[in-house]
Design an enzyme around this catalytic site. Structure first.
Site, PDB file in Angstrom:
ATOM      1  N   ASP A 131       0.902  -1.311   0.114  1.00 50.58           N
ATOM      2  CA  ASP A 131       0.159   0.108   0.062  1.00 50.58           C
ATOM      3  C   ASP A 131       0.448   1.668   0.284  1.00 50.58           C
ATOM      4  OD1 ASP A 131      -2.137   1.721   0.818  1.00 50.58           O
ATOM      5  OD2 ASP A 131      -1.790   2.038   2.000  1.00 50.58           O
ATOM      6  N   VAL A 161       3.541   3.049  -1.262  1.00 48.13           N
ATOM      7  CA  VAL A 161       4.556   2.932  -1.408  1.00 48.13           C
ATOM      8  C   VAL A 161       5.544   4.213  -1.870  1.00 48.13           C
ATOM      9  CG1 VAL A 161       5.220   1.086  -1.383  1.00 48.13           C
ATOM     10  CG2 VAL A 161       5.325   2.711  -3.440  1.00 48.13           C
ATOM     11  N   HIS A 162       4.834   5.084  -2.077  1.00 46.39           N
ATOM     12  CA  HIS A 162       5.350   6.444  -2.138  1.00 46.39           C
ATOM     13  C   HIS A 162       5.584   7.871  -1.127  1.00 46.39           C
ATOM     14  CE1 HIS A 162       0.456   6.235  -2.292  1.00 46.39           C
ATOM     15  NE2 HIS A 162       0.939   7.867  -1.604  1.00 46.39           N
ATOM     16  N   GLU A 177       1.693   0.322  -4.662  1.00 46.80           N
ATOM     17  CA  GLU A 177       0.323   1.301  -4.993  1.00 46.80           C
ATOM     18  C   GLU A 177       1.238   1.573  -4.593  1.00 46.80           C
ATOM     19  OE1 GLU A 177      -3.640   3.934  -3.259  1.00 46.80           O
ATOM     20  OE2 GLU A 177      -2.152   1.983  -2.103  1.00 46.80           O
ATOM     21  N   ASP A 224      -4.320   3.344 -11.140  1.00 47.63           N
ATOM     22  CA  ASP A 224      -4.619   4.713 -10.902  1.00 47.63           C
ATOM     23  C   ASP A 224      -5.444   5.225 -12.017  1.00 47.63           C
ATOM     24  OD1 ASP A 224      -5.456   3.871  -7.993  1.00 47.63           O
ATOM     25  OD2 ASP A 224      -3.686   5.017  -7.631  1.00 47.63           O
ATOM     26  N   HIS A 259     -11.348  -0.927  -3.262  1.00 48.75           N
ATOM     27  CA  HIS A 259     -12.185  -0.428  -2.153  1.00 48.75           C
ATOM     28  C   HIS A 259     -11.893   1.336  -1.755  1.00 48.75           C
ATOM     29  CE1 HIS A 259      -7.619  -0.595  -1.272  1.00 48.75           C
ATOM     30  NE2 HIS A 259      -8.256   0.274  -0.260  1.00 48.75           N
ATOM     31  N   ILE A 276     -14.135   2.997  -4.098  1.00 49.72           N
ATOM     32  CA  ILE A 276     -15.933   3.433  -4.116  1.00 49.72           C
ATOM     33  C   ILE A 276     -15.634   3.799  -3.124  1.00 49.72           C
ATOM     34  CG2 ILE A 276     -17.395   1.931  -3.297  1.00 49.72           C
ATOM     35  CD1 ILE A 276     -16.361  -0.139  -5.269  1.00 49.72           C
ATOM     36  N   ASN A 335     -14.204   5.742  -0.744  1.00 49.50           N
ATOM     37  CA  ASN A 335     -12.885   7.184   0.097  1.00 49.50           C
ATOM     38  C   ASN A 335     -14.883   8.165  -0.766  1.00 49.50           C
ATOM     39  OD1 ASN A 335     -11.125   6.293   1.039  1.00 49.50           O
ATOM     40  ND2 ASN A 335     -10.184   6.416  -0.418  1.00 49.50           N
TER      41      ASN A 335
END
Length: 587
Positions: A259, A261-262, A292, A311, A381, A384, A386
Site C-alpha cells: 500500500d 509506497v510513495h 500502489e 490508478d 476499495h 468506491i 472514498n
C-alpha cells in the site's frame, strides 16, 4: 506425510520446545524490559547490543504475555502472532506448525494468469466466509483473491489500513489457522491468494512503539497519517522485510500488494525487500509483489515487482463513465480519451507531465514495460469507499457504457482486478467504516465530513451531515456482501457476462500475454479509444471502446476476426466495444 511451514523472525515469540519460548524485543528507548506471562512470575529480560532485549520462558503455545516497558506501561508484542483480545490485550504465543497443509506442494501460478478479486474479509463473513465463496469464484474464472489488510486493528470493524500489529491476523476474522485453511483451500482450487500490506504507517490507536522504540519514527518527515517510519534504520528495515517473508512463507500467500509506497521515503528499501523475497522464497514458487505508487515510478517495475495498480487507467475510465471532474478526477477531465489511450498503449497516463492537483510533474516513462506490469480496474476499495456515500459504478454510470468498459477491463492485456460483488454488478455501497473508541470515532467522522466540503454536492453543511458515520455499526452492515443480491435478474445477466468474458480471456488472451507489447493506441472521439497490441505469438489484439453518445469511425486495423462486441468493422456504436484478434500471418 503433510508438510508444515514456519518462518523465524528476529523479533517476537518463537517456540523452541513444547514448553519453552524465546522472546525478543527491540526497545532502544528502555533501560530495562520485563516479560509478563499470565500465570507466571515476571521475568527480567536480558539487555543485548543495539537496544535488543531477550528471554527464554517456560511456556508454550497459547501462553499470553506482555512486555513491561515502563512501570506504568505493559504493551503487546510488536511482532505478536495473535491478539485474541484485540490490540490492547495480551499477545499470544502461536505454534506455526499446528496447521498441517493439505496442498503443501502448491507453487502458484504465472503472473500472466492473474485475474484478481479484491475482498474485505470482515464484510465477507470472516476467514470462513471467504473460504466458503472460493469455489464459486474459481468456477467463474477468478484465479487470485486479494485480501484487504489483516493486521490487527482496534475493534472489529475497519478497512485494515489502521493496523498496529503487522504480524497478527485480525482476531475478529478468525484464528491464524483459519486463515491458513482459507489459503490452503484456495490453493486446492488452483487459486492464488494475495495480501494487501501496509508498511507506510500505523493506525492512530493502539500503537505503542514510540514508548519503547522512539527511533522507529522520524519527525523530520510527515505523511498523510503522521510522522514517517524511519527506514534508514536496519532494525526497522528488517522488521518489515521479515513481515513480508512471514506472510509469504508461513501463511503461503502467493503475493503481496504494498500500500502507498510513495509514502516511504527510503525507496531503496523496496528494492531490498524484493531482493530478499526472491532470495528466500523456495525455488520454483511463483511469488508476486504488487505496488500502489502515486509516483508512477516505472523503474521499480523492473526491480522485482510484478506490477503496479494503474490508478491512471481507473481515473480516466471513471471520468468517461460518469463525467465527474472534482478532486483527483480533475487531473483527467481535460482529455480523458487521450489519457486512456496513453494508459492502454504505454501503461501510465502521467509519465512526467504536470499533475494539476499536485502542481508538479508526476510519473516516469513507462512505454517500455509490458502491459502485464499494470493492474487495471474499474472499481476497488479506495475508489468506491472514498466516495462520500460509497456508491459503486452501477449507481453512477450508464449500464451499457459500463458493460463496454467491463469488456475492456477483462479482455485487455493489462491484469484485471475486480472488487467484491462486481462480478454480479452489485449495487450495494462500500463505505468507510471503523470501530474506534467514541472520542476518536467522532474525530474521524467530523474530519471525513470536512474533507467533502470542497465538493459541490456537499457544500451545504446540512448535506454533509448525511455522510455515513464510519463508527456507526450500520455503516459496516450496509457495506457487507449480500450474496442473495446475485439472484436478481440483472445480476444474473451481469454474472453471465463475467463468465463469458473470462472464458474468452483464458482462451485467447492469457496464452499470448507473455511477450505482449503495445502497437498503437489513439483517441477516436471525445469519449472513444482504439488500441492494438502485438501479442507474444505475434497475433494482434485490437480493442475499441466508445463511451460516448454518438457513433465513431474505426481506424484501419479493426477488420480482423471478431472476439466480442460490435460486429461492424467500420464504426462503433454509442456505449459500445469491439474486440478483435488477428492470428499471426492472417492480416
Amino acid at each position: 506425510m503433510r508438510t508444515t511451514h514456519a518462518f523465524t523472525c528476529m523479533s517476537g515469540a518463537t517456540l523452541i520446545g513444547p514448553s519453552r519460548t524465546r522472546f525478543r524485543l527491540w526497545a532502544p528507548s528502555c533501560d530495562a524490559v520485563g516479560l509478563e506471562i499470565e500465570g507466571l512470575p515476571p521475568i527480567s529480560m536480558d539487555r543485548h547490543a543495539e537496544g535488543w532485549f531477550g528471554a527464554v520462558a517456560p511456556c508454550g503455545a497459547g501462553a499470553r504475555y506482555r512486555y513491561r516497558v515502563r512501570p506504568d506501561l505493559a504493551v503487546p508484542d510488536p511482532a505478536s502472532r495473535a491478539q485474541p483480545d484485540d490490540v490492547f490485550g495480551p499477545s499470544m504465543v502461536v505454534d506455526p506448525r499446528s496447521y498441517a497443509w493439505a496442498h503443501a506442494g502448491w507453487r502458484g501460478r504465472a503472473w500472466e494468469e492473474a485475474v484478481i478479486y479484491e475482498i474485505h474479509v470482515g464484510a465477507a463473513g470472516g476467514f470462513r466466509g471467504v473460504r466458503d465463496r472460493l469455489a464459486g469464484l474459481a468456477a467463474l474464472g477468478i484465479t487470485a483473491i486479494e485480501l484487504m489488510p489483516l493486521s490487527e486493528f482496534p475493534g472489529g470493524r475497519n478497512w485494515g489500513y489502521d493496523g498496529v500489529l503487522p504480524y497478527a491476523p485480525e482476531s475478529a476474522y478468525g484464528t491464524p489457522d483459519e486463515l491458513k485453511a482459507l489459503i490452503d483451500h484456495a490453493h486446492g482450487l488452483g487459486m492464488m491468494v494475495f495480501l494487501d500490506v501496509v508498511y507506510n504507517h500505523f493506525g492512530p490507536d493502539g500503537n505503542f512503539l514510540a514508548s519503547y522504540a522512539a527511533p522507529f519514527f522520524r519527525h523530520d518527515r510527515a505523511t498523510p497519517w503522521g510522522v514517517a517510519i524511519d527506514f534508514r534504520l536496519p532494525q526497522v528495515r528488517t522488521y518489515f522485510i521479515e513481515n513480508a517473508l512471514y506472510w509469504l512463507m508461513e501463511f503461503r500467500f502467493d503475493g503481496l500488494r504494498l500500500d502507498a509506497v510513495h509514502a516511504i521515503v527510503e525507496q531503496d528499501w523496496l528494492v531490498d525487500l524484493a531482493a530478499r523475497v526472491r532470495a528466500e522464497t523456495e525455488p520454483g514458487r511463483h511469488v508476486h509483489l504488487i505496488l500502489e505508487n502515486e509516483n508512477n515510478d516505472a523503474a521499480l517495475l523492473g526491480m522485482g515487482f510484478a506490477a503496479q495498480w494503474n490508478d491512471d487507467g481507473h481515473n480516466a475510465l471513471h471520468v468517461l463513465l460518469t463525467g465527474e471532474d472534482e478532486g483527483y478526477y480533475r487531473n483527467f477531465s481535460q482529455d480523458p480519451a487521450a489519457d486512456l489511450a496513453r494508459v492502454l498503449g504505454q501503461g501510465f497516463a502521467f509519465q512526467g507531465q504536470m499533475f494539476p492537483t499536485l502542481g508538479r510533474p508526476r510519473g516516469t516513462p513507462s512505454a517500455g514495460l509490458p502491459p502485464s506490469a499494470f493492474v487495471l480496474f474499474l472499481q476497488n476499495h479506495d475508489q468506491i469507499g472514498n466516495r462520500a456515500m460509497g456508491e459503486r459504478l452501477t449507481a453512477l454510470a450508464d449500464p451499457h457504457a459500463l458493460a463496454a468498459a467491463y469488456a475492456l477491463l477483462l479482455l485487455s492485456p493489462q491484469i484485471p482486478l475486480m472488487f467484491m460483488g462486481e462480478e454480479w454488478g452489485s449495487r450495494r455501497p462500500f463505505q468507510f467504516f471503523t470501530s474506534h473508541v467514541p472520542e476518536l470515532g467522532r474525530i474521524v467522522r467530523d474530519g471525513r465530513r470536512r474533507e467533502f466540503a470542497a465538493f459541490a454536492h456537499f457544500s451545504d453543511p446540512a448535506r454533509r451531515e448525511t455522510i455515513p458515520d464510519p463508527n456507526d455499526p450500520a455503516t459496516f452492515a450496509a457495506s457487507a456482501l449480500d450474496v442473495a443480491e446475485a439472484g436478481a435478474a440483472a445480476c444474473r445477466e451481469w454474472l453471465a457476462l463475467t463468465r463469458t468474458l473470462l472464458a474468452l480471456r483464458f482462451r485467447h488472451v492469457v496464452p499470448r500475454l507473455r511477450g505482449a507489447r503495445g502497437l498503437e493506441s489513439v483517441p477516436i472521439g471525445p469519449a472513444a479509444v482504439a488500441a492494438r497490441w502485438v501479442m507474444g505469438d505475434d497475433a494482434v489484439l485490437a480493442i475499441a471502446l466508445n463511451l460516448g453518445d454518438a457513433a465513431v469511425d474505426l481506424p484501419p486495423g479493426f477488420a480482423g476476426p471478431l472476439l466480442f462486441g460490435s460486429p461492424d468493422p467500420h464504426a462503433l456504436p454509442p456505449r459500445g466495444v469491439t474486440v478483435r484478434l488477428t492470428e499471426a500471418g492472417h492480416e
